[in-house]
Design a protein around this motif. Structure first.
Motif, mmCIF file in Angstrom:
data_model
loop_
_atom_site.group_PDB
_atom_site.id
_atom_site.type_symbol
_atom_site.label_atom_id
_atom_site.label_comp_id
_atom_site.label_asym_id
_atom_site.label_seq_id
_atom_site.Cartn_x
_atom_site.Cartn_y
_atom_site.Cartn_z
ATOM 1 N N UNK A 8 0.840 -1.194 0.000
ATOM 2 C CA UNK A 8 0.000 0.000 0.000
ATOM 3 C C UNK A 8 0.877 1.247 0.000
ATOM 4 N N UNK A 9 0.551 2.250 -0.835
ATOM 5 C CA UNK A 9 1.366 3.474 -0.844
ATOM 6 C C UNK A 9 1.205 4.240 0.460
ATOM 7 N N UNK A 10 2.274 4.780 0.930
ATOM 8 C CA UNK A 10 2.234 5.596 2.137
ATOM 9 C C UNK A 10 1.895 7.019 1.731
ATOM 10 N N UNK A 11 0.860 7.587 2.336
ATOM 11 C CA UNK A 11 0.450 8.961 2.024
ATOM 12 C C UNK A 11 1.283 9.916 2.864
ATOM 13 N N UNK A 12 1.821 10.885 2.237
ATOM 14 C CA UNK A 12 2.549 11.923 2.959
ATOM 15 C C UNK A 12 1.933 13.263 2.576
ATOM 16 N N UNK A 13 2.343 14.290 3.292
ATOM 17 C CA UNK A 13 1.831 15.631 2.981
ATOM 18 C C UNK A 13 2.205 16.010 1.551
ATOM 19 N N UNK A 14 3.338 15.458 1.078
ATOM 20 C CA UNK A 14 3.799 15.798 -0.259
ATOM 21 C C UNK A 14 2.873 15.259 -1.340
ATOM 22 N N UNK A 15 2.380 13.994 -1.216
ATOM 23 C CA UNK A 15 1.534 13.505 -2.280
ATOM 24 C C UNK A 15 0.057 13.814 -2.077
ATOM 25 N N UNK A 16 -0.326 14.487 -1.000
ATOM 26 C CA UNK A 16 -1.716 14.907 -0.870
ATOM 27 C C UNK A 16 -1.925 16.290 -1.496
ATOM 28 N N UNK A 17 -0.849 17.013 -1.753
ATOM 29 C CA UNK A 17 -0.935 18.330 -2.375
ATOM 30 C C UNK A 17 -1.144 18.167 -3.880
ATOM 31 N N UNK A 18 -1.922 19.058 -4.486
ATOM 32 C CA UNK A 18 -1.985 19.022 -5.946
ATOM 33 C C UNK A 18 -0.607 19.367 -6.525
ATOM 34 N N UNK A 19 -0.452 19.170 -7.801
ATOM 35 C CA UNK A 19 0.817 19.417 -8.482
ATOM 36 C C UNK A 19 1.024 20.929 -8.622
ATOM 37 N N UNK A 20 1.449 21.580 -7.542
ATOM 38 C CA UNK A 20 1.581 23.034 -7.527
ATOM 39 C C UNK A 20 2.917 23.483 -8.115
ATOM 40 N N UNK A 21 2.841 24.526 -8.919
ATOM 41 C CA UNK A 21 4.027 25.187 -9.463
ATOM 42 C C UNK A 21 3.950 26.641 -9.021
ATOM 43 N N UNK A 22 5.112 27.229 -8.746
ATOM 44 C CA UNK A 22 5.160 28.631 -8.349
ATOM 45 C C UNK A 22 5.686 29.474 -9.497
ATOM 46 N N UNK A 23 5.037 30.631 -9.680
ATOM 47 C CA UNK A 23 5.402 31.545 -10.761
ATOM 48 C C UNK A 23 5.558 32.954 -10.207
ATOM 49 N N UNK A 24 6.599 33.637 -10.651
ATOM 50 C CA UNK A 24 6.745 35.071 -10.403
ATOM 51 C C UNK A 24 5.987 35.751 -11.539
ATOM 52 N N UNK A 25 5.037 36.611 -11.192
ATOM 53 C CA UNK A 25 4.243 37.254 -12.234
ATOM 54 C C UNK A 25 4.871 38.585 -12.630
ATOM 55 N N UNK A 26 4.696 38.917 -13.906
ATOM 56 C CA UNK A 26 5.256 40.150 -14.458
ATOM 57 C C UNK A 26 4.304 40.683 -15.509
ATOM 58 N N UNK A 27 4.238 42.003 -15.602
ATOM 59 C CA UNK A 27 3.465 42.664 -16.649
ATOM 60 C C UNK A 27 4.446 43.127 -17.715
ATOM 61 N N UNK A 28 4.149 42.724 -18.959
ATOM 62 C CA UNK A 28 4.953 43.161 -20.102
ATOM 63 C C UNK A 28 3.971 43.625 -21.167
ATOM 64 N N UNK A 29 4.018 44.899 -21.518
ATOM 65 C CA UNK A 29 3.120 45.428 -22.540
ATOM 66 C C UNK A 29 1.654 45.227 -22.207
#
Length: 164
Positions: A8-29
């Protein structure tokens, strides 16, 4: 509490999170872009910019940033976007490729967003080809689209312009 059986797979806090990516936002034009946070080294106001004779229009110049020579790329020119009407000083997002340092000139920097990678959509079919060549996809946010910039493609396009 006994350990979970090996099949059985062990559930950790890492695999209960959705596949989150972090982005720095910027305005260009006037358009909202996101740069993967893992590619961003710095955010700074470029000072004491030195123009490079005979450089393509996309290359705004070079500067010394804490002892490193940084090539500044004018993202509005690179993406062929209109200049903003205000006279606010541009900002730069520092990135690295190989052993080279670059500053991507932008109109303004926003916040860091954590977005589910599964919510990222492919580029729309009607997206301007100038943007399609450097975008990895889009996120639909409240009232606007965030285009995910492929930093390597941006730098590749600018390298080709320099070589021409």
């Amino acid at each position: 509490m006994s350990p979970a059986p090996p099949d059985e797979p062990i559930m950790s806090a890492e695999n209960t999170q959705p596949n989150l990516k972090e982005y720095v936002t910027a305005i260009i034009g006037g358009q909202l872009f996101g740069l993967p946070i893992l590619r961003v080294q710095d955010v700074f106001f470029p000072e004491r910019l030195t123009r490079v004779p005979l450089a393509p229009a996309e290359i705004a110049g070079v500067l010394n940033l804490r002892g490193r020579i940084v090539t500044l790329i004018d993202m509005r020119r690179c993406l062929e976007l209109e200049r903003s009407g205000d006279n606010a000083p541009p900002m730069a997002i520092g990135v690295e490729s190989g052993f080279e340092s670059y500053g991507l000139l932008i109109d303004s920097v926003g916040e860091v967003l954590k977005l589910d990678d599964d919510a990222r959509e492919p580029n729309p079919i009607n997206l301007d080809p100038r943007l399609t060549r450097v975008c990895l996809g889009i996120y639909r946010l409240e009232g606007q689209l965030l285009m995910v910039l492929d930093v390597d493609r941006v730098l590749d396009i600018c390298d080709k312009a320099i070589a021409a």
